[in-house]
Write a protein that holds these residues in place. Structure first.
Motif, PDB file in Angstrom:
ATOM      1  N   ALA A  40       8.852 -19.947  21.648  1.00  0.00           N
ATOM      2  CA  ALA A  40      10.026 -19.332  21.011  1.00  0.00           C
ATOM      3  C   ALA A  40      10.818 -20.368  20.233  1.00  0.00           C
ATOM      4  O   ALA A  40      10.977 -21.503  20.679  1.00  0.00           O
ATOM      5  CB  ALA A  40      10.924 -18.681  22.055  1.00  0.00           C
ATOM      6  N   LEU A  41      11.304 -19.949  19.069  1.00  0.00           N
ATOM      7  CA  LEU A  41      12.264 -20.727  18.281  1.00  0.00           C
ATOM      8  C   LEU A  41      13.625 -20.094  18.508  1.00  0.00           C
ATOM      9  O   LEU A  41      13.834 -18.922  18.182  1.00  0.00           O
ATOM     10  CB  LEU A  41      11.899 -20.679  16.797  1.00  0.00           C
ATOM     11  CG  LEU A  41      12.919 -21.314  15.831  1.00  0.00           C
ATOM     12  CD1 LEU A  41      12.992 -22.827  16.055  1.00  0.00           C
ATOM     13  CD2 LEU A  41      12.551 -21.006  14.378  1.00  0.00           C
ATOM     14  N   ARG A  42      14.554 -20.857  19.065  1.00  0.00           N
ATOM     15  CA  ARG A  42      15.880 -20.330  19.378  1.00  0.00           C
ATOM     16  C   ARG A  42      16.861 -20.725  18.281  1.00  0.00           C
ATOM     17  O   ARG A  42      16.914 -21.890  17.892  1.00  0.00           O
ATOM     18  CB  ARG A  42      16.363 -20.855  20.737  1.00  0.00           C
ATOM     19  CG  ARG A  42      15.498 -20.388  21.895  1.00  0.00           C
ATOM     20  CD  ARG A  42      16.034 -20.880  23.237  1.00  0.00           C
ATOM     21  NE  ARG A  42      15.185 -20.429  24.305  1.00  0.00           N
ATOM     22  CZ  ARG A  42      15.269 -19.222  24.875  1.00  0.00           C
ATOM     23  NH1 ARG A  42      16.224 -18.391  24.469  1.00  0.00           N
ATOM     24  NH2 ARG A  42      14.458 -18.874  25.826  1.00  0.00           N
ATOM     25  N   ALA A  43      17.627 -19.730  17.831  1.00  0.00           N
ATOM     26  CA  ALA A  43      18.590 -19.985  16.759  1.00  0.00           C
ATOM     27  C   ALA A  43      19.969 -19.497  17.181  1.00  0.00           C
ATOM     28  O   ALA A  43      20.102 -18.403  17.734  1.00  0.00           O
ATOM     29  CB  ALA A  43      18.158 -19.282  15.477  1.00  0.00           C
ATOM     30  N   CYS A  44      20.984 -20.301  16.941  1.00  0.00           N
ATOM     31  CA  CYS A  44      22.366 -19.902  17.174  1.00  0.00           C
ATOM     32  C   CYS A  44      22.972 -19.422  15.859  1.00  0.00           C
ATOM     33  O   CYS A  44      22.894 -20.127  14.841  1.00  0.00           O
ATOM     34  CB  CYS A  44      23.180 -21.076  17.719  1.00  0.00           C
ATOM     35  SG  CYS A  44      22.785 -21.506  19.433  1.00  0.00           S
ATOM     36  N   VAL A  45      23.571 -18.243  15.899  1.00  0.00           N
ATOM     37  CA  VAL A  45      24.194 -17.666  14.701  1.00  0.00           C
ATOM     38  C   VAL A  45      25.483 -16.978  15.119  1.00  0.00           C
ATOM     39  O   VAL A  45      25.657 -16.609  16.286  1.00  0.00           O
ATOM     40  CB  VAL A  45      23.259 -16.636  14.014  1.00  0.00           C
ATOM     41  CG1 VAL A  45      21.943 -17.277  13.612  1.00  0.00           C
ATOM     42  CG2 VAL A  45      23.011 -15.440  14.924  1.00  0.00           C
ATOM     43  N   PRO A  46      26.419 -16.770  14.190  1.00  0.00           N
ATOM     44  CA  PRO A  46      27.602 -15.963  14.510  1.00  0.00           C
ATOM     45  C   PRO A  46      27.183 -14.505  14.698  1.00  0.00           C
ATOM     46  O   PRO A  46      26.141 -14.087  14.181  1.00  0.00           O
ATOM     47  CB  PRO A  46      28.487 -16.151  13.274  1.00  0.00           C
ATOM     48  CG  PRO A  46      27.540 -16.488  12.177  1.00  0.00           C
ATOM     49  CD  PRO A  46      26.423 -17.260  12.799  1.00  0.00           C
ATOM     50  N   PRO A  47      27.976 -13.708  15.398  1.00  0.00           N
ATOM     51  CA  PRO A  47      27.615 -12.290  15.598  1.00  0.00           C
ATOM     52  C   PRO A  47      27.433 -11.544  14.288  1.00  0.00           C
ATOM     53  O   PRO A  47      26.531 -10.720  14.146  1.00  0.00           O
ATOM     54  CB  PRO A  47      28.777 -11.734  16.414  1.00  0.00           C
ATOM     55  CG  PRO A  47      29.373 -12.919  17.092  1.00  0.00           C
ATOM     56  CD  PRO A  47      29.200 -14.071  16.140  1.00  0.00           C
ATOM     57  N   LEU A  48      28.309 -11.845  13.332  1.00  0.00           N
ATOM     58  CA  LEU A  48      28.233 -11.178  12.023  1.00  0.00           C
ATOM     59  C   LEU A  48      28.671 -12.152  10.941  1.00  0.00           C
ATOM     60  O   LEU A  48      29.713 -12.818  11.075  1.00  0.00           O
ATOM     61  CB  LEU A  48      29.150  -9.942  11.974  1.00  0.00           C
ATOM     62  CG  LEU A  48      28.673  -8.659  12.638  1.00  0.00           C
ATOM     63  CD1 LEU A  48      29.770  -7.609  12.537  1.00  0.00           C
ATOM     64  CD2 LEU A  48      27.393  -8.141  11.984  1.00  0.00           C
ATOM     65  N   TYR A  49      27.903 -12.274   9.910  1.00  0.00           N
ATOM     66  CA  TYR A  49      28.346 -12.926   8.692  1.00  0.00           C
ATOM     67  C   TYR A  49      27.451 -12.449   7.542  1.00  0.00           C
ATOM     68  O   TYR A  49      26.518 -13.125   7.118  1.00  0.00           O
ATOM     69  CB  TYR A  49      28.306 -14.455   8.778  1.00  0.00           C
ATOM     70  CG  TYR A  49      28.992 -15.056   7.559  1.00  0.00           C
ATOM     71  CD1 TYR A  49      30.370 -15.059   7.482  1.00  0.00           C
ATOM     72  CD2 TYR A  49      28.256 -15.507   6.481  1.00  0.00           C
ATOM     73  CE1 TYR A  49      31.007 -15.531   6.359  1.00  0.00           C
ATOM     74  CE2 TYR A  49      28.883 -15.979   5.344  1.00  0.00           C
ATOM     75  CZ  TYR A  49      30.255 -15.992   5.288  1.00  0.00           C
ATOM     76  OH  TYR A  49      30.877 -16.451   4.163  1.00  0.00           O
ATOM     77  N   GLY A  55      23.577  -7.900  11.780  1.00  0.00           N
ATOM     78  CA  GLY A  55      23.564  -7.078  12.986  1.00  0.00           C
ATOM     79  C   GLY A  55      22.771  -5.797  12.839  1.00  0.00           C
ATOM     80  O   GLY A  55      22.699  -5.001  13.768  1.00  0.00           O
ATOM     81  N   ASP A  56      22.162  -5.582  11.678  1.00  0.00           N
ATOM     82  CA  ASP A  56      21.347  -4.385  11.418  1.00  0.00           C
ATOM     83  C   ASP A  56      19.878  -4.723  11.698  1.00  0.00           C
ATOM     84  O   ASP A  56      19.305  -5.561  10.998  1.00  0.00           O
ATOM     85  CB  ASP A  56      21.533  -3.957   9.965  1.00  0.00           C
ATOM     86  CG  ASP A  56      20.724  -2.718   9.612  1.00  0.00           C
ATOM     87  OD1 ASP A  56      19.885  -2.300  10.431  1.00  0.00           O
ATOM     88  OD2 ASP A  56      20.915  -2.177   8.506  1.00  0.00           O
ATOM     89  N   PRO A  57      19.256  -4.100  12.673  1.00  0.00           N
ATOM     90  CA  PRO A  57      17.854  -4.435  12.986  1.00  0.00           C
ATOM     91  C   PRO A  57      16.906  -4.235  11.806  1.00  0.00           C
ATOM     92  O   PRO A  57      15.893  -4.930  11.703  1.00  0.00           O
ATOM     93  CB  PRO A  57      17.515  -3.485  14.138  1.00  0.00           C
ATOM     94  CG  PRO A  57      18.827  -3.072  14.711  1.00  0.00           C
ATOM     95  CD  PRO A  57      19.800  -3.071  13.565  1.00  0.00           C
ATOM     96  N   ASN A  58      17.232  -3.284  10.942  1.00  0.00           N
ATOM     97  CA  ASN A  58      16.345  -3.010   9.812  1.00  0.00           C
ATOM     98  C   ASN A  58      16.529  -4.020   8.676  1.00  0.00           C
ATOM     99  O   ASN A  58      15.581  -4.310   7.945  1.00  0.00           O
ATOM    100  CB  ASN A  58      16.598  -1.589   9.289  1.00  0.00           C
ATOM    101  CG  ASN A  58      16.270  -0.550  10.323  1.00  0.00           C
ATOM    102  OD1 ASN A  58      15.251  -0.651  11.021  1.00  0.00           O
ATOM    103  ND2 ASN A  58      17.132   0.444  10.463  1.00  0.00           N
ATOM    104  N   ASN A  83      26.756 -16.778  18.837  1.00  0.00           N
ATOM    105  CA  ASN A  83      27.815 -17.691  19.265  1.00  0.00           C
ATOM    106  C   ASN A  83      29.103 -17.281  18.560  1.00  0.00           C
ATOM    107  O   ASN A  83      29.245 -17.463  17.353  1.00  0.00           O
ATOM    108  CB  ASN A  83      27.442 -19.139  18.906  1.00  0.00           C
ATOM    109  CG  ASN A  83      28.471 -20.130  19.408  1.00  0.00           C
ATOM    110  OD1 ASN A  83      29.635 -20.055  19.066  1.00  0.00           O
ATOM    111  ND2 ASN A  83      28.028 -21.060  20.246  1.00  0.00           N
ATOM    112  N   ARG A  84      30.039 -16.714  19.313  1.00  0.00           N
ATOM    113  CA  ARG A  84      31.254 -16.182  18.705  1.00  0.00           C
ATOM    114  C   ARG A  84      32.170 -17.265  18.163  1.00  0.00           C
ATOM    115  O   ARG A  84      32.957 -17.022  17.248  1.00  0.00           O
ATOM    116  CB  ARG A  84      32.008 -15.317  19.722  1.00  0.00           C
ATOM    117  CG  ARG A  84      31.223 -14.080  20.120  1.00  0.00           C
ATOM    118  CD  ARG A  84      32.022 -13.144  21.007  1.00  0.00           C
ATOM    119  NE  ARG A  84      31.232 -11.958  21.324  1.00  0.00           N
ATOM    120  CZ  ARG A  84      31.088 -10.930  20.494  1.00  0.00           C
ATOM    121  NH1 ARG A  84      31.730 -10.931  19.340  1.00  0.00           N
ATOM    122  NH2 ARG A  84      30.335  -9.911  20.818  1.00  0.00           N
ATOM    123  N   ALA A  85      32.064 -18.473  18.688  1.00  0.00           N
ATOM    124  CA  ALA A  85      32.916 -19.563  18.193  1.00  0.00           C
ATOM    125  C   ALA A  85      32.593 -19.904  16.749  1.00  0.00           C
ATOM    126  O   ALA A  85      33.455 -20.386  16.009  1.00  0.00           O
ATOM    127  CB  ALA A  85      32.754 -20.789  19.070  1.00  0.00           C
TER     128      ALA A  85
END
Length: 263
Positions: A40-49, A55-58, A83-85
């Motif tokens: 797995a490649l793990r990525a940290c991202v904001p919830p929405l930008y 946030g749209d699966p499609n 990551n919400r911060a």
């Protein structure tokens, strides 16, 4: 004198030899091997930008699609860690990220001095900076009500504030693209200032005009963040992005999310 020169040469040679020997004892970079081992490649991202993370699966966003391609090239799955911060604090050092959470940081990372003090950076895939949006072209911001939306870290907020004061604009801080759209729709705002990729996307959605802020406000390259020393992972990402730029994949992804070049 010749004898002193020989001694200096010998000391210099000894120093270089000691450096090379010390380098040989450094632990090898295992960043790529660890990802392959974990599958797995793990990525940290904001919830929405949007348009980078939606946030749209499609249509998950520009950065999510690019990360998925990188994960596919490595032959592992992509795991997104929100990551919400990242959406609240403009200083990357306050995001509380660590290697256990993610190997890649995305969703609005710009290549600035501040970012490079904290992270290694991947290749640039877009240019960003402050951009001005409005329902109709605005020749000057003097005396205008301007909504300011600063959801991204790394851009010069102090410079933007100084610019708006010098222009004689009345700035109002906003917290969401919806607030900007509402203000321009009901006429309480004459124009908005926000990050260029978001501005381009909003202009496409609402049929606004969009233009770069004046040159005194710097522009930056949009990148992915990596942990310093993760050389083998960086090589894979650099090679993948070079191929995606050459075959038009990055441009196609941008177009799919309504990101258009700003004149």
């Amino acid at each position: 004198m010749a004898e002193n020169g020989a001694i200096r040469d010998l000391i210099s040679f000894g120093a270089v030899l000691a450096l090379l020997v010390s380098i040989s004892f450094l632990p090898p970079d295992t960043s790529l091997r660890e990802i392959e081992r974990a599958g797995a490649l793990r990525a940290c991202v904001p919830p929405l930008y949007p348009p980078l993370v939606t946030g749209d699966p499609n249509q998950p966003g520009v950065d999510i699609e690019l990360l998925q391609v990188v994960a596919d090239r490595i032959g592992v799955s992509l795991v997104i860690n929100e990551n919400r911060a990242m959406g609240r604090d403009f200083n990357p050092r306050n995001w509380g990220l660590n290697r256990a959470q993610c190997q890649v940081i995305a969703g609005g990372v710009v290549n600035s001095v501040q970012t490079r003090s904290f992270l290694e950076t991947g290749p640039a895939y877009a240019q960003t900076g402050w951009a001005i949006v409005s329902p109709a072209p605005v020749a000057s911001l003097e005396g205008k009500q301007v909504g300011v939306l600063t959801l991204i870290s790394g851009l010069d907020r102090i410079g933007l504030a100084s610019f708006l004061r010098e222009q004689g604009a009345a700035a109002r801080i906003l917290t969401s693209p919806e607030a900007l759209a509402a203000g321009l729709a009901d006429g309480t705002l004459d124009a908005g200032v926000t990050e260029a990729m978001l501005a381009s996307r909003l202009a496409e959605e609402h049929d606004w005009t969009v233009r770069w802020a004046p040159p005194e406000l710097a522009r930056y390259n949009m990148v992915f963040g990596l942990w310093k020393g993760d050389i083998t992972l960086k090589r894979v990402i650099d090679q993948t992005f070079a191929e995606l730029a050459a075959d038009g994949t990055i441009a196609a992804i941008m177009a799919r999310y309504g990101v258009r070049p700003i004149d």
